[in-house]
Design an enzyme around this catalytic site. Structure first.
Site, PDB file in Angstrom:
ATOM      1  N   TYR A  31     -29.707  79.104 -76.866  1.00 46.20           N
ATOM      2  CA  TYR A  31     -29.023  80.264 -76.303  1.00 46.20           C
ATOM      3  C   TYR A  31     -27.521  80.039 -76.248  1.00 46.20           C
ATOM      4  CZ  TYR A  31     -28.291  78.030 -71.697  1.00 46.20           C
ATOM      5  OH  TYR A  31     -27.877  77.218 -70.671  1.00 46.20           O
ATOM      6  N   LYS A 150     -27.761  73.602 -76.918  1.00 48.26           N
ATOM      7  CA  LYS A 150     -27.901  74.525 -75.788  1.00 48.26           C
ATOM      8  C   LYS A 150     -29.302  75.136 -75.854  1.00 48.26           C
ATOM      9  CE  LYS A 150     -24.856  77.703 -73.221  1.00 48.26           C
ATOM     10  NZ  LYS A 150     -24.922  77.048 -71.933  1.00 48.26           N
TER      11      LYS A 150
HETATM   12  N1  PDD Z   1     -24.019  77.012 -68.838  1.00 42.69           N
HETATM   13  N2  PDD Z   1     -23.051  72.067 -69.412  1.00 42.69           N
HETATM   14  C1  PDD Z   1     -24.201  72.726 -69.187  1.00 42.69           C
HETATM   15  C2  PDD Z   1     -25.459  71.952 -69.041  1.00 42.69           C
HETATM   16  C3  PDD Z   1     -24.190  74.135 -69.096  1.00 42.69           C
HETATM   17  O1  PDD Z   1     -25.340  74.791 -68.883  1.00 42.69           O
HETATM   18  C4  PDD Z   1     -22.961  74.828 -69.205  1.00 42.69           C
HETATM   19  C5  PDD Z   1     -22.860  76.318 -69.114  1.00 42.69           C
HETATM   20  C6  PDD Z   1     -21.781  74.089 -69.437  1.00 42.69           C
HETATM   21  C7  PDD Z   1     -20.435  74.755 -69.579  1.00 42.69           C
HETATM   22  O2  PDD Z   1     -20.304  75.420 -70.809  1.00 42.69           O
HETATM   23  P1  PDD Z   1     -19.336  76.673 -70.992  1.00 42.69           P
HETATM   24  O3  PDD Z   1     -18.006  76.285 -70.484  1.00 42.69           O
HETATM   25  O4  PDD Z   1     -19.339  76.904 -72.456  1.00 42.69           O
HETATM   26  O5  PDD Z   1     -19.933  77.823 -70.199  1.00 42.69           O
HETATM   27  C8  PDD Z   1     -21.868  72.715 -69.539  1.00 42.69           C
HETATM   28  C9  PDD Z   1     -24.081  78.457 -68.864  1.00 42.69           C
HETATM   29  C10 PDD Z   1     -22.986  79.135 -68.136  1.00 42.69           C
HETATM   30  C11 PDD Z   1     -25.473  78.877 -68.424  1.00 42.69           C
HETATM   31  O6  PDD Z   1     -26.402  78.180 -68.758  1.00 42.69           O
HETATM   32  O7  PDD Z   1     -25.605  79.927 -67.790  1.00 42.69           O
END
Ligand code: PDD
Length: 287
Positions: A31, A150
Site C-alpha cells: 500500500y 510497505k
Molecule cells: N505510515 N514507517 C512506518 C512503519 C510507517 O507506517 C510510516 C507511515 C512511516 C512514515 O512514512 P511517510 O513519511 O512516507 O508517511 C514510516 C502511514 C502513514 C500509514 O501506514 O498510515
C-alpha cells in the site's frame, strides 16, 4: 466518499472484492498513503516510486505506468468534496480464478492484481497537540527483516502500536539489537547537542517520504545532521525526539517510557522544523 476499484470509480460503500482476494486471505499486497493538500497530492512521484519498490519487493507487476497512476489519483482526488485528503492506495495479488485452488500459498498464474484506492479527510495533528507534544513507549522490533516494503500485512505494527495506545501514548519507538529502527507507523529522529540524527534507510525500516523532506529541509537550512545507526542509549539521552509521517508530519515526543525527553516539552528544533515543513508544504502546493 468516492473510491476506485479495478478500473471503476464508485462510492466507497459499494467497493466490494471477493473474500478469496489474496490481500484478505494472506495479507498478500502492498500500500501507499499520499497526503493531499488543497486537492494537490504531496510528493506524488516519490510515493509512486516507493510503490514500485514495494511491488518489486513482493514480485508483483505494476498494473499501471506512472502517468496512468497519476491520472487515476488526480481523478479520485477531484471526486471528493473535501480538499485535504489522506489517499490510500492498495495493490494485492488478486483473486484466484476458476480452476485454481481457492487458497494456495504459491502465486496464482494469470490473475490480475486488485487495485483499490480511497480518500478520507486528512487528520493532521491539532495545534494544541503539536504544542504539547506526545508520549511514546519503546518495544523490541519483532517484525520481519523486509520492513522497507510497505506491506499491507501490518499485524506486528498494529500490535506494537497498541502497546502505545494501552499506555495512553501516541507511538511505539522500536529498537532492534540495541539500535533505533522506527516507530510503529512513523520514522523517528533524535536531536543531540543541536545535531539532527536519523537512522540510515535499510531493510529494517521504511524510509518515509516525510523523513526525506525533513533531511532535505535540514540541508537547505544548514541544520547539522547525521544519518547513522542510533543506539538505544542515545535515544534515551536525546535532547529531542520526533516522530514523522505523512499524517503526523513532525511531532515532538516529550516523554519516553514515562521519562521526560530533554526538557519534557517540544524542543526548539522540532518547532523550527515543523514551521519549515508547513512553509515548504504551502510553497509546493502553490507551485
Ligand atoms: N505510515 N514507517 C512506518 C512503519 C510507517 O507506517 C510510516 C507511515 C512511516 C512514515 O512514512 P511517510 O513519511 O512516507 O508517511 C514510516 C502511514 C502513514 C500509514 O501506514 O498510515
Amino acid at each position: 466518499m468516492s473510491a476506485y476499484l479495478n478500473g471503476q470509480f464508485l462510492p466507497l460503500a459499494e467497493a466490494k472484492i471477493s473474500a478469496l482476494d489474496r490481500g484478505f486471505v494472506f495479507g498478500d499486497g502492498i500500500y501507499e498513503l499520499v497526503p493531499v493538500y488543497s486537492k494537490k497530492p504531496f510528493r506524488l512521484d516519490e510515493h509512486l516510486r516507493r510503490l514500485q519498490g514495494s511491488l518489486d519487493g513482493i514480485r508483483l507487476d505494476n498494473p499501471h505506468g506512472m502517468a496512468e497512476w497519476r491520472d487515476l489519483i488526480l481523478r479520485l482526488i477531484e471526486l471528493q468534496d473535501f480538499a485535504d485528503q489522506s489517499l490510500y492506495i492498495q495493490v494485492t495479488r488478486g483473486t484466484p480464478i476458476q480452476g485454481q485452488p481457492p487458497r494456495d500459498h504459491a502465486f496464482p498464474r494469470g490473475v490480475p492484481p486488485t487495485v483499490f484506492m480511497f480518500s478520507q479527510p486528512l487528520a493532521t495533528a491539532p495545534p494544541e497537540q503539536k504544542a504539547a507534544g506526545v508520549c511514546a513507549v519503546t518495544a523490541a522490533d519483532n517484525r520481519w527483516l523486509r520492513c522497507n516494503i510497505k506491506a499491507i500485512s501490518l499485524l506486528p505494527n498494529i500490535l506494537l502500536r497498541q502497546q502505545a495506545v494501552d499506555a495512553d501514548c501516541a507511538e511505539t519507538v522500536m529498537l532492534r539489537d540495541g539500535f533505533l529502527t522506527e516507530g510503529a507507523a512513523s520514522n523517528i529522529f533524535v536531536v543531540k547537542d543541536g545535531v539532527l540524527l536519523a537512522p540510515p534507510p535499510s531493510s529494517l525500516m521504511l524510509a518515509g517520504i516525510t523523513y526525506d523532506v525533513v533531511l532535505e529541509l535540514a540541508d537547505t537550512l544548514g541544520i547539522p545532521r547525521q544519518v547513522r545507526a542510533i543506539s538505544e542509549a542515545e535515544v534515551r539521552a536525546a535532547d529531542e525526539l520526533w516522530m514523522t509521517s505523512s499524517t503526523k508530519e513532525i511531532m515532538a515526543i516529550v516523554k519516553l517510557d514515562g521519562a521526560p525527553v530533554g526538557a519534557g516539552v517540544p524542543g526548539p528544533l522540532a518547532q523550527r522544523m515543523d514551521a519549515l515543513y508547513q512553509t515548504f508544504k504551502h510553497q509546493v502546493m502553490r507551485a
